[in-house]
Design an enzyme around this catalytic site. Structure first.
Site, PDB file in Angstrom:
ATOM      1  N   CYS A   1      -2.729  12.977  13.335  1.00 32.52           N
ATOM      2  CA  CYS A   1      -3.667  11.865  13.192  1.00 32.52           C
ATOM      3  C   CYS A   1      -3.616  11.054  14.463  1.00 32.52           C
ATOM      4  CB  CYS A   1      -3.373  11.041  11.953  1.00 32.52           C
ATOM      5  SG  CYS A   1      -1.954  10.006  12.130  1.00 32.52           S
TER       6      CYS A   1
ATOM      7  N   LYS B   1       0.829  -1.213   0.000  1.00 33.39           N
ATOM      8  CA  LYS B   1       0.000   0.000   0.000  1.00 33.39           C
ATOM      9  C   LYS B   1       0.865   1.266   0.000  1.00 33.39           C
ATOM     10  CE  LYS B   1      -1.315   1.787   3.849  1.00 33.39           C
ATOM     11  NZ  LYS B   1      -1.242   3.149   4.363  1.00 33.39           N
TER      12      LYS B   1
ATOM     13  N   ASP C   1       4.832   0.173  12.085  1.00 33.64           N
ATOM     14  CA  ASP C   1       3.555  -0.333  11.558  1.00 33.64           C
ATOM     15  C   ASP C   1       3.284  -1.788  11.957  1.00 33.64           C
ATOM     16  OD1 ASP C   1       3.053   2.085  10.429  1.00 33.64           O
ATOM     17  OD2 ASP C   1       3.337   1.461   8.350  1.00 33.64           O
TER      18      ASP C   1
ATOM     19  N   ARG D   1      -8.545   0.591   4.981  1.00 36.26           N
ATOM     20  CA  ARG D   1      -7.622   1.521   4.322  1.00 36.26           C
ATOM     21  C   ARG D   1      -6.411   0.772   3.773  1.00 36.26           C
ATOM     22  NH1 ARG D   1      -5.427   5.701   8.151  1.00 36.26           N
ATOM     23  NH2 ARG D   1      -4.020   5.648   6.398  1.00 36.26           N
TER      24      ARG D   1
HETATM   25  C1  UD1 Z   1       5.304   6.449   6.606  1.00 30.26           C
HETATM   26  C2  UD1 Z   1       4.290   5.364   6.368  1.00 30.26           C
HETATM   27  C3  UD1 Z   1       3.676   4.912   7.693  1.00 30.26           C
HETATM   28  C4  UD1 Z   1       4.775   4.508   8.653  1.00 30.26           C
HETATM   29  C5  UD1 Z   1       5.838   5.591   8.769  1.00 30.26           C
HETATM   30  C6  UD1 Z   1       7.055   5.178   9.599  1.00 30.26           C
HETATM   31  C7  UD1 Z   1       3.443   5.853   4.166  1.00 30.26           C
HETATM   32  C8  UD1 Z   1       2.317   6.355   3.346  1.00 30.26           C
HETATM   33  N1  UD1 Z   1       3.260   5.869   5.496  1.00 30.26           N
HETATM   34  O1  UD1 Z   1       4.615   7.553   7.204  1.00 30.26           O
HETATM   35  O2  UD1 Z   1       2.810   3.818   7.433  1.00 30.26           O
HETATM   36  O3  UD1 Z   1       4.224   4.295   9.931  1.00 30.26           O
HETATM   37  O4  UD1 Z   1       6.314   5.969   7.466  1.00 30.26           O
HETATM   38  O5  UD1 Z   1       7.630   4.049   9.046  1.00 30.26           O
HETATM   39  O6  UD1 Z   1       4.443   5.393   3.666  1.00 30.26           O
HETATM   40  N2  UD1 Z   1       8.698  13.709  10.973  1.00 30.26           N
HETATM   41  C9  UD1 Z   1       9.065  15.008  11.269  1.00 30.26           C
HETATM   42  N3  UD1 Z   1       9.011  15.933  10.258  1.00 30.26           N
HETATM   43  C10 UD1 Z   1       8.636  15.621   8.982  1.00 30.26           C
HETATM   44  C11 UD1 Z   1       8.278  14.284   8.707  1.00 30.26           C
HETATM   45  C12 UD1 Z   1       8.320  13.350   9.719  1.00 30.26           C
HETATM   46  O7  UD1 Z   1       9.420  15.328  12.385  1.00 30.26           O
HETATM   47  O8  UD1 Z   1       8.627  16.500   8.108  1.00 30.26           O
HETATM   48  C13 UD1 Z   1       8.755  12.680  12.047  1.00 30.26           C
HETATM   49  C14 UD1 Z   1       7.380  12.035  12.339  1.00 30.26           C
HETATM   50  O9  UD1 Z   1       6.646  12.791  13.272  1.00 30.26           O
HETATM   51  C15 UD1 Z   1       7.791  10.682  12.855  1.00 30.26           C
HETATM   52  C16 UD1 Z   1       9.068  10.351  12.065  1.00 30.26           C
HETATM   53  O10 UD1 Z   1       9.531  11.592  11.555  1.00 30.26           O
HETATM   54  O11 UD1 Z   1       8.139  10.752  14.220  1.00 30.26           O
HETATM   55  C17 UD1 Z   1       8.872   9.400  10.923  1.00 30.26           C
HETATM   56  O12 UD1 Z   1       7.785   9.825  10.111  1.00 30.26           O
HETATM   57  P1  UD1 Z   1       7.713   9.511   8.548  1.00 30.26           P
HETATM   58  O13 UD1 Z   1       8.764   8.501   8.214  1.00 30.26           O
HETATM   59  O14 UD1 Z   1       7.710  10.791   7.808  1.00 30.26           O
HETATM   60  O15 UD1 Z   1       6.288   8.828   8.413  1.00 30.26           O
HETATM   61  P2  UD1 Z   1       5.286   8.982   7.216  1.00 30.26           P
HETATM   62  O16 UD1 Z   1       6.019   9.165   5.944  1.00 30.26           O
HETATM   63  O17 UD1 Z   1       4.232   9.960   7.588  1.00 30.26           O
END
Ligand code: UD1
Length: 430
Positions: A117, A22, A305, A397
């Site tokens: 979220c 996904k 996850d 989802r």
């Molecule tokens: C993606 C996955 C999600 C998974 C997560 C971690 C997708 C669509 N979703 O989510 O299923 O749980 O990776 O493996 O692929 N952060 C910041 N600033 C940013 C971005 C992230 O501080 O600009 C922090 C977040 O709060 C979190 C960490 O970085 O603590 C990792 O987040 P991130 O890897 O970005 O997760 P997603 O891409 O949202």
């Protein structure tokens, strides 16, 4: 309200075929907007998240043709708007991949700002930092992120946190920039690599995906392609933990065992027997699950996850287990639901202490979020009696035919809609 009704007690036994990833699909669907030519995507999971993203793209003029349930042709030659409404972002955060994809192709994107979220606050500062480093202006207006550039320039960028989303979003924008961009401290998840491979199959020049440093040499134009998405490591891991928790014997097929290493390692620590094949993994659990410790980390660490699925399994272990959640601050909420099923759990900040109990008992629980929902289904399958899982739209989802796949493995689990059908099924399954 749609719910799953589950009668626990049957070990899951047999083979289950795993669908396309996904999270890879979301990036790949968004990136397919970066060419005017037709892109064919195969092994696409038929889950709500991917379907909503396709709908969001249709809303701005993208043509989406279903070839079959798992194959779609996308043509973005007639995009008439670069603006993605909040309605879509609300349903699926990953619509924000259209920021990077539209910025790369059209040098302009307007996408509603995603809020937090259920699993955490989820800032996107690293995405914005990356777009700015590429020379884009980024403004926030009326809840939308608006990003524009005359042209995107190459840059050398160091991410402050390892972020899957920021790595993918900035990689997409940089794929159509001038010169060579170097991104350091990037995410190494298999789906980051898959999206890079997809971009390369469209003529992009992305090197190093899967390591800490990605180098992207921008190209002026991308072309059509046919691409098959990698298998979903989280769906696979979910069935592997379901086998462990129900004392079952399950073979997940159509997987890449390398992507499942952290999960396999933890299942071995729990005392499960694991057999690896070229594209399948068998998990045999004979009960007597041992206690262990686990800390969620970016890939190749143990995936956040998969944390809830492991948590419910540890609830049935012998002894005291510790889970540290280092990615999302709110990811232990499912433990309150699990406690209602008899689990002995205590959460202190980012650490959960789980003392194994010899059985869980069925209860009414709430899915809370996608992976928490799947984990509570596992708990229900391992518990005595009947469990009703509410709010299963979260589960849909990310899991295709979840209840059917469980039934094919011998589990008792059905989707019900409304009170009447609930009581009918409840009577039937006893
Ligand atoms: C993606 C996955 C999600 C998974 C997560 C971690 C997708 C669509 N979703 O989510 O299923 O749980 O990776 O493996 O692929 N952060 C910041 N600033 C940013 C971005 C992230 O501080 O600009 C922090 C977040 O709060 C979190 C960490 O970085 O603590 C990792 O987040 P991130 O890897 O970005 O997760 P997603 O891409 O949202």
């Amino acid at each position: 309200m749609d719910r799953y009704i589950i009668k626990g007690g049957n070990p899951l036994v047999g083979e289950v075929e795993i669908g396309g990833a996904k999270n890879a699909a979301l990036g790949i669907i968004a990136a397919s907007i970066m060419t005017d030519e037709t892109v064919t995507i195969e092994n696409l999971p038929d889950v709500n998240d991917t379907n909503v993203l396709l709908e969001a793209m249709q809303g701005i003029g993208v043509r989406v043709m279903r070839v079959d349930r798992h194959t779609v042709k996308i043509n973005a030659g007639k995009v008439f708007s670069h603006c993605i409404e909040y309605d879509y972002i609300k349903k699926i955060r990953a619509s924000y991949y259209l920021l990077g994809a539209l910025l790369g192709k059209y040098k302009h994107a307007e996408v509603a700002l995603p809020g937090g979220c259920k699993i955490g606050s989820r800032p996107i500062d690293q995405h914005i930092k990356g777009f700015k480093a590429l020379g884009a202006k980024v403004n926030l207006s009326h809840g939308n992120i608006i990003t524009t550039a005359d042209h995107l320039r190459s840059t050398h960028l160091y991410f402050d946190v390892v972020s899957v989303g920021a790595t993918i979003n900035v990689m997409m924008a940089a794929a159509m920039s001038d010169g060579t961009t170097v991104m350091e401290n990037v995410a190494k998840e298999p789906h980051v690599v898959d999206i890079a491979n997809f971009l390369n199959s469209m003529g992009a020049r992305v090197r190093g995906a899967g390591t800490n440093v990605i180098r992207i040499t921008g190209v002026p134009k991308l072309h059509g392609t046919t691409y098959s998405i990698i298998p979903d490591q989280i769906e696979a891991g979910t069935f592997m933990f379901a086998a462990a928790a129900t004392q079952g014997d399950v073979t997940v097929t159509n997987v890449i065992p390398k992507h499942l290493e952290a999960t396999i390692y933890k299942l071995t620590e729990l005392g499960c027997e694991i057999e690896e094949f070229d594209d399948a993994v068998r998990v045999v659990s004979k009960g007597n699950l041992k206690a262990t410790t686990v800390k969620t980390l970016p890939y190749p660490g143990f995936p956040t996850d998969m944390q809830p699925q492991m948590g419910v399994t540890l609830a049935l272990g012998s002894g005291t287990s510790l889970i540290t959640e280092s990615i999302f601050e709110n990811r232990f909420k499912y433990l309150d639901e699990l406690a209602r099923m008899g689990a002995d759990v205590k959460v202190d900040g980012t650490t959960a202490t789980i003392r194994g109990v010899d059985h869980l008992s069925g209860a009414n629980v709430n899915a809370l979020d996608l992976r928490a929902g799947a984990a509570l289904c596992i708990a229900g399958l391992a518990a005595d009696g009947v469990t009703i899982v509410d709010d299963i739209h979260y589960i849909k989802r990310g899991y295709e035919d979840f209840d059917k796949k469980i039934r094919d493995l011998g589990g008792i689990m059905e989707e019900v809609s409304g009170e009447e059908s609930l009581s009918k099924v409840r009577k039937r399954i006893g």
